[in-house]
Motif scaffolding. Structure first.
Motif, short mmCIF file in Angstrom:
data_model
loop_
_atom_site.label_atom_id
_atom_site.label_comp_id
_atom_site.label_asym_id
_atom_site.label_seq_id
_atom_site.Cartn_x
_atom_site.Cartn_y
_atom_site.Cartn_z
N TYR A 1 40.28 -21.06 4.68
CA TYR A 1 39.24 -20.95 5.70
C TYR A 1 39.84 -20.41 7.01
N TRP A 2 40.99 -20.97 7.40
CA TRP A 2 41.65 -20.56 8.64
C TRP A 2 41.99 -19.07 8.63
N MET B 1 38.72 -16.92 9.02
CA MET B 1 38.17 -16.98 10.37
C MET B 1 39.10 -16.35 11.40
N THR B 2 40.38 -16.61 11.28
CA THR B 2 41.34 -16.07 12.25
C THR B 2 41.45 -14.56 12.11
N GLN C 1 37.46 -18.93 25.00
CA GLN C 1 37.52 -20.35 24.68
C GLN C 1 36.33 -20.77 23.83
N MET C 2 35.15 -20.27 24.18
CA MET C 2 33.95 -20.60 23.41
C MET C 2 34.06 -20.10 21.98
N GLU C 3 34.54 -18.88 21.80
CA GLU C 3 34.65 -18.31 20.46
C GLU C 3 35.71 -19.03 19.63
N GLN D 1 36.76 -22.06 19.85
CA GLN D 1 36.47 -23.46 19.53
C GLN D 1 35.78 -23.60 18.18
N TYR D 2 35.20 -22.52 17.65
CA TYR D 2 34.52 -22.58 16.37
C TYR D 2 35.47 -22.36 15.19
N ILE D 3 36.72 -22.05 15.48
CA ILE D 3 37.71 -21.87 14.42
C ILE D 3 38.54 -23.14 14.36
N GLU D 4 38.49 -23.79 13.23
CA GLU D 4 39.25 -25.01 13.04
C GLU D 4 40.74 -24.69 13.03
N TYR E 1 38.46 -13.04 13.72
CA TYR E 1 38.56 -13.11 15.18
C TYR E 1 39.55 -12.08 15.72
#
Length: 129
Positions: A49-50, A53-54, A33-35, A37-40, A57
């Motif tokens: 951007y998504w 980042m995705t 959840q913490m990790e 939350q930093y991905i819009e 991850y």
């Protein structure tokens, strides 16, 4: 040692193991959840951007192969479900509701939005020329 004492010790050990396992699962959920939350979440304006980042991850979680299909033998049902869940969590709810019924797997979700945004980008490029 008598059998009652051994049985109590065994039950206590089982409770400790169970609590340890639950604690590890809880900590793992909190970490995820913490990790995440930093991905819009994917919206109409942040596809590039998504995806960066995705992808990063999913690679970190060793799940990108469910989308790339480079090593189909390593894909398990659990990995597929996990990748799909992560993708759906990282997409705006209105976009999730718009997904066609035949889009079910993580790969299908990924390619659906890739096609949607490439088509939109190429259409906007042709209008500016």
């Amino acid at each position: 040692m008598n059998s009652v004492y051994r049985q109590r010790r065994y039950c206590k050990s089982l409770r400790i193991l169970k609590n340890t396992k639950n604690s590890k699962q809880s900590n793992n959920k909190k970490r995820i959840q913490m990790e995440m939350q930093y991905i819009e979440k994917l919206n109409a304006l942040n596809y590039k951007y998504w995806t960066i980042m995705t992808r990063a991850y999913l690679e970190k979680e060793d799940l990108m192969d469910t989308i790339d299909r480079k090593d189909p033998a390593s894909n398990t049902i659990a990995k597929e479900r996990r990748a799909r869940f992560i993708l759906l969590c990282l997409i705006e709810p209105s976009f999730v509701r718009e997904l066609p019924d035949n889009v079910r797997s993580a790969r299908e979700i990924w390619t659906h939005f890739a096609f949607r945004y490439r088509r939109r980008r190429s259409a906007s490029c042709s209008h500016t020329s």
